[in-house]
Design a protein around this motif. Sequence first.
Motif, short mmCIF file in Angstrom:
data_model
loop_
_atom_site.label_atom_id
_atom_site.label_comp_id
_atom_site.label_asym_id
_atom_site.label_seq_id
_atom_site.Cartn_x
_atom_site.Cartn_y
_atom_site.Cartn_z
N PRO A 37 0.83 -1.21 0.00
CA PRO A 37 0.00 0.00 0.00
C PRO A 37 0.87 1.26 0.00
O PRO A 37 1.86 1.34 0.72
CB PRO A 37 -0.79 -0.12 1.31
CG PRO A 37 -0.79 -1.57 1.63
CD PRO A 37 0.52 -2.10 1.14
N ARG A 71 -3.99 -2.27 8.99
CA ARG A 71 -4.20 -0.89 9.43
C ARG A 71 -5.33 -0.22 8.64
O ARG A 71 -6.12 0.52 9.19
CB ARG A 71 -2.89 -0.09 9.27
CG ARG A 71 -2.96 1.32 9.79
CD ARG A 71 -1.61 1.98 9.75
NE ARG A 71 -0.63 1.23 10.54
CZ ARG A 71 0.67 1.56 10.61
NH1 ARG A 71 1.13 2.58 9.93
NH2 ARG A 71 1.48 0.85 11.36
N ASP A 72 -5.37 -0.48 7.34
CA ASP A 72 -6.42 0.08 6.48
C ASP A 72 -6.79 -0.99 5.46
O ASP A 72 -6.17 -1.10 4.41
CB ASP A 72 -5.92 1.35 5.79
CG ASP A 72 -6.96 1.97 4.86
OD1 ASP A 72 -8.11 1.47 4.85
OD2 ASP A 72 -6.63 2.93 4.14
N ASP A 73 -7.81 -1.77 5.78
CA ASP A 73 -8.13 -2.89 4.90
C ASP A 73 -8.88 -2.46 3.65
O ASP A 73 -9.13 -3.27 2.75
CB ASP A 73 -8.90 -3.97 5.64
CG ASP A 73 -10.31 -3.55 6.05
OD1 ASP A 73 -10.65 -2.37 5.89
OD2 ASP A 73 -11.06 -4.41 6.55
N SER A 74 -9.22 -1.17 3.54
CA SER A 74 -9.90 -0.71 2.33
C SER A 74 -9.02 -0.86 1.10
O SER A 74 -9.52 -1.08 -0.01
CB SER A 74 -10.34 0.75 2.48
OG SER A 74 -9.22 1.62 2.55
N ILE A 75 -7.70 -0.77 1.28
CA ILE A 75 -6.79 -0.91 0.14
C ILE A 75 -6.81 -2.34 -0.37
O ILE A 75 -6.85 -2.58 -1.58
CB ILE A 75 -5.37 -0.48 0.54
CG1 ILE A 75 -5.37 1.00 0.97
CG2 ILE A 75 -4.39 -0.69 -0.61
CD1 ILE A 75 -4.04 1.49 1.49
N LYS A 77 -9.27 -4.46 -0.03
CA LYS A 77 -10.59 -4.67 -0.65
C LYS A 77 -10.62 -4.10 -2.07
O LYS A 77 -11.15 -4.73 -2.99
CB LYS A 77 -11.67 -4.03 0.21
CG LYS A 77 -11.92 -4.73 1.54
CD LYS A 77 -12.94 -3.97 2.38
CE LYS A 77 -13.20 -4.65 3.71
NZ LYS A 77 -14.14 -3.88 4.55
#
Length: 323
Positions: A37, A71-75, A77
């Motif tokens: 990321p 830390r930021d699972d939106s990436i 997804k």
Amino acid sequence: MKFYFFACLLFTGLGLRAQTTSGKTANDFKVIGYYTPGSAEPESLPLNYLTHINYSFSIPAPSGDTLVPLRDDSILKRLVKHAHGGKVQVFISIGGWGIGDGGGEDGRFHRMAERAEGRKTFIKSTMDLVKKYDLDGVDLDWEYPDEDSQSADDYVMLVKDLAAQLHAQNKLLTAAVVARGKKGYGVKKEAFMAMDWINLMAYDGDFGGDIVKAHSPYAYAQESLNYWLDERKLPASKAVLGLPFYSKLGFGKFGPTYKQLVADGASAYDDYWKGAFYNGINTIEAKVRLAKQKGCAGVMIWEIGLDTADDTSLLKAIDRAKR
């Protein structure tokens, strides 16, 4: 490899199947890109040049038994949505370099794998993550189980049990391994035979190998394949040759990315510029041809977000050479 982004960065089944010299088709030849990321937006990754993407990294907790939540699972997804839309598989890469906090760089893996309950809990945590994000497989990046020690046997037990659970769900298991040398013996034959393939980290040769400073010349790729295929008897069908999209300044010091080098004026066809050793188009193409000649499963890249997007692209060079 994977310095945690330098310490903290399917095949498509479509189209004509061009025959290669090894008997494989161009579409059979894997092109696996590690992705961290921040190196590029997930939607910008050129799927037409890739077969698999390894999201890096998921990190074991200090106990080793479970995985730290992303830390930021939106990436991830977004990556899965983008990749699956282009029929490219996504693996989660677990581990990486520099995650130790006592007991060595890989202390978390050691603490987990030496206990049957630790392995069981780790595998459950891993399978839960694979299911949650609709992933296609796991890339185990334990750097490194020790040769001639209990951890090498622990690694075998971990790999066999994890592979069994993944394969039961039609998922795959791979691993990243050292290019060559004594550390490679920490990955026993019983371990790599249980995996679907292994990714040979044929770069960072300046960390103490006998090819100093150059980092990842063609000769280092030859040495890595000779070590794994000839000395270790790894089937070529399980060998994936690693290619770097970054430079080194010698003796472990990271240099600019390939994208940065070209933007600053370096030639896309050379391997050295202003103290930085890298792989240009000619060397990348030669390594791909070498992997094909040896009958390897494909090539992998650290890291795909470091490529250019024009005619100097190394992914485009790989695509040309694999045909």
